[in-house]
Design an enzyme around this catalytic site. Structure first.
Site, PDB file in Angstrom:
ATOM      1  CG  ASP A  91      -2.742   6.063  -4.450  1.00 32.39           C
ATOM      2  OD1 ASP A  91      -3.027   4.879  -4.736  1.00 32.39           O
ATOM      3  OD2 ASP A  91      -2.323   6.883  -5.288  1.00 32.39           O
TER       4      ASP A  91
ATOM      5  CG  ASP B 164      -3.938  -2.585  -2.944  1.00 32.94           C
ATOM      6  OD1 ASP B 164      -4.007  -3.379  -3.908  1.00 32.94           O
ATOM      7  OD2 ASP B 164      -3.547  -1.413  -3.066  1.00 32.94           O
TER       8      ASP B 164
ATOM      9  CG  ASP C 175     -11.340  -2.261 -10.169  1.00 32.42           C
ATOM     10  OD1 ASP C 175     -12.534  -2.453  -9.932  1.00 32.42           O
ATOM     11  OD2 ASP C 175     -10.947  -1.299 -10.847  1.00 32.42           O
TER      12      ASP C 175
ATOM     13  CE  LYS D 228     -13.208  -0.924  -6.343  1.00 24.52           C
ATOM     14  NZ  LYS D 228     -12.756   0.198  -7.193  1.00 24.52           N
TER      15      LYS D 228
HETATM   16  P1  5GP Z   1      -7.259  -4.172 -11.514  1.00 23.27           P
HETATM   17  O1  5GP Z   1      -6.089  -4.463 -12.391  1.00 23.27           O
HETATM   18  O2  5GP Z   1      -7.747  -5.359 -10.734  1.00 23.27           O
HETATM   19  O3  5GP Z   1      -8.374  -3.514 -12.276  1.00 23.27           O
HETATM   20  O4  5GP Z   1      -6.807  -3.053 -10.509  1.00 23.27           O
HETATM   21  C1  5GP Z   1      -6.010  -3.325  -9.452  1.00 23.27           C
HETATM   22  C2  5GP Z   1      -5.261  -2.099  -8.997  1.00 23.27           C
HETATM   23  O5  5GP Z   1      -5.998  -0.896  -9.250  1.00 23.27           O
HETATM   24  C3  5GP Z   1      -5.100  -2.177  -7.505  1.00 23.27           C
HETATM   25  O6  5GP Z   1      -3.892  -2.811  -7.177  1.00 23.27           O
HETATM   26  C4  5GP Z   1      -5.135  -0.719  -7.115  1.00 23.27           C
HETATM   27  O7  5GP Z   1      -3.819  -0.202  -7.206  1.00 23.27           O
HETATM   28  C5  5GP Z   1      -5.995  -0.055  -8.141  1.00 23.27           C
HETATM   29  N1  5GP Z   1      -7.389   0.113  -7.673  1.00 23.27           N
HETATM   30  C6  5GP Z   1      -8.478  -0.575  -8.074  1.00 23.27           C
HETATM   31  N2  5GP Z   1      -9.581  -0.134  -7.462  1.00 23.27           N
HETATM   32  C7  5GP Z   1      -9.180   0.863  -6.642  1.00 23.27           C
HETATM   33  C8  5GP Z   1      -9.878   1.727  -5.730  1.00 23.27           C
HETATM   34  O8  5GP Z   1     -11.105   1.709  -5.527  1.00 23.27           O
HETATM   35  N3  5GP Z   1      -9.112   2.635  -5.050  1.00 23.27           N
HETATM   36  C9  5GP Z   1      -7.760   2.735  -5.230  1.00 23.27           C
HETATM   37  N4  5GP Z   1      -7.121   3.657  -4.502  1.00 23.27           N
HETATM   38  N5  5GP Z   1      -7.079   1.931  -6.078  1.00 23.27           N
HETATM   39  C10 5GP Z   1      -7.786   1.020  -6.774  1.00 23.27           C
HETATM   40 MG    MG Z   2      -2.274  -2.249  -5.874  1.00 23.32          MG
END
Ligand code: 5GP
Ligand code: MG
Length: 179
Positions: free
Chosen positions: A163, A104, A107, A135
């Site tokens: 969510d 989805d 980040d 992002k």
């Molecule tokens: P990362 O490991 O890349 O920092 O984060 C990835 C996970 O964090 C995504 O799969 C998602 O579950 C959650 N996440 C990151 N940013 C957002 C956001 O803006 N909104 C939501 N609902 N989940 C996020």
């Molecule tokens: Mg996710």
């Protein structure tokens, strides 16, 4: 501007469904070209990616395409490994296969980086990553993303499968938090 409240936070409309759909149509079109003649296995990372995965997969025109659903189980590792995120629910043999991960949102990239490590260990012939949202300003890992739907600023979003504390996944559009 359309506003909603979920638990203690206020959100405003950010990406309307029409835009999401257009982005996914483009992505699926590219996939159809790239994957022609293959027997690809799409992997939906639950929970957040379920809507995105459905929307992509129904636009894949190859009759030889398969989809499976996996989840990340988080548990505390040792002090050096921190939180460990382990992929669970995968029953398919990935060796020699073309695998397309459907995520989805990327980040920091830490989650997808761990997913990639675990999937690479299963020796797929080709591992491709598709994310609906990215992002770029938050990215800390050097991950290869093959398909990126939309780049967004560093803001917390909900809707379209994503969510806030379990809520908001059923929103058709994507909303961003209002600080
Ligand atoms: P990362 O490991 O890349 O920092 O984060 C990835 C996970 O964090 C995504 O799969 C998602 O579950 C959650 N996440 C990151 N940013 C957002 C956001 O803006 N909104 C939501 N609902 N989940 C996020
Ligand atoms: Mg996710």
């Amino acid at each position: 501007m359309k506003k909603i409240s979920i638990l203690d936070k206020d959100f405003e409309l950010f990406i309307p469904y029409e835009k999401i759909r257009a982005v996914i149509e483009d992505m699926a079109e590219k996939m159809n070209q790239t994957l022609e003649g293959k027997n690809p296995l799409f992997l939906c990372i639950l929970n957040g990616s379920f809507m995105f995965a459905a929307e992509v997969f129904k636009r894949i025109s190859l009759l030889d395409a398969e989809i499976s659903f996996v989840k990340l189980a988080s548990y505390e590792g040792t002090s050096t490994t921190g939180t460990v995120k382990e992929l669970i629910g995968l029953n398919e043999d990935l060796s020699g296969r073309t695998v397309i991960v459907l995520e989805d949102i990327v980040d920091t990239g830490i989650t997808i980086d761990k997913v990639i490590d675990q999937l690479q260990a299963m020796n797929p012939a080709d591992l491709q990553i598709a994310t609906l949202l990215l992002k770029p300003d938050a990215l800390k890992k050097d991950v290869k993303l093959d398909y990126v739907g939309l780049e967004i600023p560093n803001e917390f979003i909900v809707g379209y499968g994503l969510d806030y504390d379990g809520r908001g996944r059923n929103l058709i559009d994507i909303y961003k938090v209002v600080e």
